[in-house]
Enzyme design. Structure first.
Site, PDB file in Angstrom:
ATOM      1  N   TYR A  87     -15.222   0.699  -5.398  1.00 17.40           N
ATOM      2  CA  TYR A  87     -15.295   1.636  -6.513  1.00 17.40           C
ATOM      3  C   TYR A  87     -15.834   1.062  -7.835  1.00 17.40           C
ATOM      4  CZ  TYR A  87     -10.567  -0.299  -7.043  1.00 17.40           C
ATOM      5  OH  TYR A  87      -9.498  -1.137  -7.126  1.00 17.40           O
ATOM      6  N   CYS A 145      27.273  14.802  24.367  1.00 17.59           N
ATOM      7  CA  CYS A 145      26.112  15.471  23.783  1.00 17.59           C
ATOM      8  C   CYS A 145      26.564  16.725  23.028  1.00 17.59           C
ATOM      9  CB  CYS A 145      25.124  15.851  24.892  1.00 17.59           C
ATOM     10  SG  CYS A 145      23.793  16.910  24.297  1.00 17.59           S
ATOM     11  N   CYS A 186      20.181  19.913  30.077  1.00 13.81           N
ATOM     12  CA  CYS A 186      20.585  20.121  28.679  1.00 13.81           C
ATOM     13  C   CYS A 186      19.528  21.000  27.996  1.00 13.81           C
ATOM     14  CB  CYS A 186      20.698  18.784  27.957  1.00 13.81           C
ATOM     15  SG  CYS A 186      21.034  18.973  26.197  1.00 13.81           S
ATOM     16  N   CYS A 236      21.403  11.727  25.924  1.00  7.68           N
ATOM     17  CA  CYS A 236      21.984  12.699  26.838  1.00  7.68           C
ATOM     18  C   CYS A 236      21.129  12.609  28.095  1.00  7.68           C
ATOM     19  CB  CYS A 236      21.897  14.096  26.234  1.00  7.68           C
ATOM     20  SG  CYS A 236      22.293  15.375  27.422  1.00  7.68           S
ATOM     21  N   LYS A 278      -1.254  10.242 -11.884  1.00  8.93           N
ATOM     22  CA  LYS A 278      -0.535  10.145 -10.615  1.00  8.93           C
ATOM     23  C   LYS A 278      -0.089  11.526 -10.143  1.00  8.93           C
ATOM     24  CE  LYS A 278       1.712   6.381  -9.945  1.00  8.93           C
ATOM     25  NZ  LYS A 278       1.684   5.224  -9.057  1.00  8.93           N
ATOM     26  N   LYS A 323      -7.195   8.089  -5.993  1.00  8.44           N
ATOM     27  CA  LYS A 323      -6.580   6.772  -6.163  1.00  8.44           C
ATOM     28  C   LYS A 323      -5.912   6.408  -4.843  1.00  8.44           C
ATOM     29  CE  LYS A 323      -3.712   4.053  -9.284  1.00  8.44           C
ATOM     30  NZ  LYS A 323      -2.799   3.432  -8.316  1.00  8.44           N
ATOM     31  N   CYS A 376      25.150  20.002  25.032  1.00 14.41           N
ATOM     32  CA  CYS A 376      25.591  20.463  26.354  1.00 14.41           C
ATOM     33  C   CYS A 376      26.974  19.946  26.730  1.00 14.41           C
ATOM     34  CB  CYS A 376      24.565  20.074  27.427  1.00 14.41           C
ATOM     35  SG  CYS A 376      24.496  18.300  27.722  1.00 14.41           S
ATOM     36  N   ASP A 381      -3.915   4.523  -2.088  1.00 11.73           N
ATOM     37  CA  ASP A 381      -2.735   3.672  -2.127  1.00 11.73           C
ATOM     38  C   ASP A 381      -2.911   2.538  -1.119  1.00 11.73           C
ATOM     39  OD1 ASP A 381      -0.344   2.886  -3.030  1.00 11.73           O
ATOM     40  OD2 ASP A 381       0.837   4.462  -2.064  1.00 11.73           O
ATOM     41  N   GLU A 404     -11.996  10.140  -9.153  1.00 14.70           N
ATOM     42  CA  GLU A 404     -11.926   9.503  -7.840  1.00 14.70           C
ATOM     43  C   GLU A 404     -10.503   9.572  -7.288  1.00 14.70           C
ATOM     44  OE1 GLU A 404     -13.327   5.471  -8.359  1.00 14.70           O
ATOM     45  OE2 GLU A 404     -14.991   6.109  -9.645  1.00 14.70           O
TER      46      GLU A 404
HETATM   47  S1  IVH Z   1     -10.474   1.372 -10.977  1.00 17.03           S
HETATM   48  C1  IVH Z   1     -10.061  -1.255 -14.591  1.00 17.03           C
HETATM   49  N1  IVH Z   1     -10.648   3.143  -9.042  1.00 17.03           N
HETATM   50  O1  IVH Z   1      -5.456   1.404  -8.748  1.00 17.03           O
HETATM   51  C2  IVH Z   1     -10.183  -0.299 -13.470  1.00 17.03           C
HETATM   52  N2  IVH Z   1      -8.738   1.731  -9.093  1.00 17.03           N
HETATM   53  O2  IVH Z   1      -3.886   0.551 -11.392  1.00 17.03           O
HETATM   54  C3  IVH Z   1      -9.653  -0.860 -12.240  1.00 17.03           C
HETATM   55  N3  IVH Z   1      -7.169   2.075  -7.249  1.00 17.03           N
HETATM   56  O3  IVH Z   1      -5.673  -2.070  -8.921  1.00 17.03           O
HETATM   57  C4  IVH Z   1      -9.383   0.033 -11.151  1.00 17.03           C
HETATM   58  N4  IVH Z   1      -8.310   3.659  -6.238  1.00 17.03           N
HETATM   59  O4  IVH Z   1      -5.753  -0.955  -6.665  1.00 17.03           O
HETATM   60  C5  IVH Z   1      -9.919   2.154  -9.600  1.00 17.03           C
HETATM   61  N5  IVH Z   1     -10.949   4.698  -7.383  1.00 17.03           N
HETATM   62  C6  IVH Z   1     -10.231   3.730  -7.921  1.00 17.03           C
HETATM   63  C7  IVH Z   1      -8.998   3.310  -7.346  1.00 17.03           C
HETATM   64  C8  IVH Z   1      -8.283   2.301  -7.977  1.00 17.03           C
HETATM   65  C9  IVH Z   1      -7.215   2.914  -6.202  1.00 17.03           C
HETATM   66  C10 IVH Z   1      -6.079   1.139  -7.527  1.00 17.03           C
HETATM   67  C11 IVH Z   1      -6.523  -0.294  -7.609  1.00 17.03           C
HETATM   68  C12 IVH Z   1      -6.148  -0.774  -8.957  1.00 17.03           C
HETATM   69  C13 IVH Z   1      -5.092   0.196  -9.354  1.00 17.03           C
HETATM   70  C14 IVH Z   1      -5.131   0.355 -10.859  1.00 17.03           C
END
Ligand code: IVH
Length: 674
Positions: free
Chosen positions: A233, A415, A438, A433, A321, A120, A418, A122, A118
């Site tokens: 999720y 500037c 210019c 400017c 990551k 991740k 010019c 932010d 999946e």
């Molecule tokens: S699973 C025990 N799935 O990542 C499993 N987390 O460090 C719990 N996050 O606090 C998380 N996308 O904020 C999971 N597809 C995803 C995610 C996800 C983002 C974040 C979430 C969590 C942190 C885990």
């Protein structure tokens, strides 16, 4: 040998703990990090590995034993019935392979394990509780055990169901706790900051901060104004849905009406997870929202059970990551760049640094106030950040690394392009400017005019525009329509063929929606969002030009700053002349109606042609059909819209002859966004 005391290891663990405690404090409490996230992650990983190999040194107060930060005292708190755990982290494909090996070892198997992979996201992790199918509580993760209750705020998010959907296959559970991520898309983040700038509110640093800040509002009416979204999720207790895998759980969650990420890949072996990781990494900057990695979960729940959890995180999942988009480097010099509005933008010239695969050697410092605020000096160590298609920026100075060789930057009084004196606009904190002739300003305006969200002239790049202006072949964007193959073919890096292609692209650009036309004009403070509002509110450019600031301000979404800027723009005779010249060169402005509500496109017929910007043909077709429209293969008098991408071909000409409205991908999307 783990039971033999090793003083060096013990010292290293103590050192790492102290160091990480310090960094946590700086990051979470003081908001003053001195190392990059990537460095932090490396230290934490080292500590965790040492603690795992030498359990006799484990300690309840280690920074590795803590998840997140404690909640502040503004909201009521709630204990999570099942702790919201953190995820173990990896940083590359090797880490993924060792995770897979670890899993196989614990499960005592040699056969392929199936995973869910999946994105991740932010954003901000939340838990939602539904009792008898009704959302009764939403909370943040907090420290993992206790979170803050933010129910009223979460209820304002359109993608959070207030009630669950019934379905034929299984009943709505009496009680279900789901988890997911709340976030703001990059585009919405941009518009949000655009609006905030208009209203003189401080800007958010990134989409995650914007999402977190929006959820921490005590007044949910404020949250309701913020473009928050959610993806679900997980469930906290899998037995509730009587599923035996992550894939099945996601399917059931979807059936209950939860939004799950369509990019999730289910039940795949390691090789496909690796391929997915590469693919996600390569397209992460093009995604609608920010992601910082991939989450991999062992799909089968029995296996998950067998693998179990540590005090901090499950053994059946890992977050791999991506390389951080922030890195540390040194400011070698600060130089001035003059933009289309004449604004003098200080740009930091950096010791080149690799930020997530791209060498960065320049970063914007926005304006002189920003330099003062961040106190950036020549020779300073700083954090630079890459975010999508935005120019890299200097995020923060690492003041503790100063050694006395740093020099303050002084704004020039002339500037640099010019040589004319510059003016300081106190209200806007900008030095400008003000010389209409210019060359830097002229170039900037033409580049903006020809860019993607505006006239979108394929092949007319910055270098070409520079040449055209430097050789005095054009003086304004309206002059673009007086160009010819003869003029273009003799320029550097051009030839007959490329000149012809550019002429074709210029010709094609003459069909433009009202919103893009307005945006292309480059009215100060009127970004794409404002242009869309204006295009909806008015029938033509003349009516906008005739308005007073007061009337403009009465339109929802138009603040006083934008209103005055629009009036100023049309008061300039040069601008009026340029617009007249544009209209005379045969530009047709399409008034694209934005219709909202269900079945937006009911009864409308679309034809697709050429290569679209981001959507594939079938995605565009789905989008149109999803909104009730019909997509046909050929243009006729019954066609309502032709959606034209690059190299559109004969359908384009036919649509032109028949007077069919010609739009591009962003117009199509705008028609669908309320
Ligand atoms: S699973 C025990 N799935 O990542 C499993 N987390 O460090 C719990 N996050 O606090 C998380 N996308 O904020 C999971 N597809 C995803 C995610 C996800 C983002 C974040 C979430 C969590 C942190 C885990």
């Amino acid at each position: 040998m783990t039971d033999k005391v090793n003083p060096e290891i013990e010292l290293r663990i103590a050192y790492l703990r102290r160091d990480l405690h310090q960094h946590n404090h700086r990051y979470f409490i003081l908001d003053e990090p001195v190392i990059s996230d990537a460095e932090y992650d490396r230290l934490m990983k080292e500590l965790i590995e040492l603690e795992e190999s030498w359990p006799q040194f484990s300690s309840a107060d280690s920074p590795s034993a803590r998840v997140g930060s404690p909640p502040l005292d503004k909201f009521d708190t709630v204990a999570h019935s099942v702790p919201m755990m953190s995820l173990d982290k990896g940083f590359n494909e090797e880490d993924l392979i060792s995770f897979d090996q670890r899993v196989k070892k614990i499960l005592k198997t040699e056969s392929d394990i199936l995973y869910t992979a999946e994105p991740k996201i932010d954003g901000v992790a939340v838990e939602l509780i539904y009792e008898k199918g009704v959302l009764t509580m939403a909370s943040t993760r907090g420290d993992g055990l206790t979170g803050e209750i933010i129910t009223a705020n979460v209820k304002t998010i359109q993608t959070v169901p207030l009630q669950l959907q019934k379905n034929e296959n299984f009943p709505i559970p009496a009680l279900i706790e789901v988890r997911g991520e709340i976030f703001i898309s990059k585009e919405n983040f941009k518009s949000l900051n655009e609006e905030r700038a208009n209203q003189d509110h401080p800007l958010f640093a990134n989409p995650r901060n914007a999402a977190a800040g929006s959820l921490r509002q005590l007044d949910s009416a404020v949250t309701a104004q913020r473009p928050l979204e959610i993806y679900i999720y997980n469930v906290s207790d899998a037995t509730v849905l009587q599923t035996n895998s992550q894939a099945e759980t996601l399917q059931k969650l979807k059936k209950l009406g939860f939004r799950t990420n369509p990019l999730i890949l289910s039940k795949v072996p390691l090789a496909e997870v690796t391929a997915y990781y590469r693919e996600l990494d390569s397209k992460r900057l093009d995604l609608a929202y920010e992601i910082d990695g991939m989450v991999v979960k062992v799909d089968n729940f029995e296996d998950q059970q067998m693998l179990g959890v540590t005090s901090r995180s499950p053994r059946w999942a890992i977050a791999i990551k991506f390389k951080a988009l922030q890195e540390r480097t040194r400011v070698l010099d600060i130089q001035i760049q003059v933009g289309r509005t004449g604004a003098l933008t200080p740009v930091a010239h950096l010791e080149p640094v690799n930020v997530a695969g791209v060498m960065v050697s320049r970063a914007t410092l926005h304006n002189s106030d920003e330099i003062l605020k961040k106190d950036v000096r020549i020779n300073d160590w700083v954090f630079v950040q890459r975010a999508g298609d935005v120019i890299p920026e200097v995020v923060k100075v690492i003041a503790s690394s100063r050694n006395g060789t740093e020099r303050q930057f002084v704004m020039p009084s002339e500037c640099p392009e010019c040589g004319k004196p510059v003016l300081r606009d106190e209200e806007e904190a900008v030095t400008r400017c003000v010389n209409d002739e210019c060359p830097a300003i002229i170039k900037g305006k033409i580049k903006h005019f020809a860019a993607k969200g505006a006239f979108d002239i394929d092949g007319l790049g910055d270098k070409l525009i520079d040449q055209l202006v430097d050789r005095k072949l054009i003086f304004s964007y309206a002059d673009l329509f007086g160009l010819s193959v003869e003029i273009l073919k003799d320029l550097e890096r051009m030839g007959e063929k490329s000149a012809q292609n550019i002429m074709l692209a210029i010709e094609k650009s003459k069909h433009i929606s009202f919103a893009r036309f307005l945006y292309a004009l480059g009215i100060r403070h009127a970004g794409e969002h404002t242009a869309r509002i204006l295009a909806d509110a008015y029938d033509d450019i003349k009516s906008i030009a005739a308005e007073t600031a007061e009337t403009l301000e009465s339109i929802e979404g138009i603040g006083p700053i934008v209103a005055h800027s629009i009036v100023d723009f049309f008061a300039g005779t040069n601008n009026q002349d340029t617009i007249d010249q544009l209209i005379k060169s045969g530009i047709t402005i399409e008034k694209v109606k934005r219709i909202t509500g269900e079945s937006t496109f009911m009864g409308m017929t679309f034809v697709l042609t050429g290569k679209l910007e981001t959507l594939t043909r079938s995605q565009a077709k789905k989008l149109i059909e999803g909104a009730g429209g019909t997509v046909t293969g050929s243009v006729s008098s019954k066609t309502d819209y032709l959606v034209a991408g690059d190299s559109p071909g004969s359908k384009f000409d036919k649509a032109k002859t028949l007077g069919v409205i010609i739009i591009n991908e962003s117009d199509l999307k705008n028609m669908l966004v309320p």
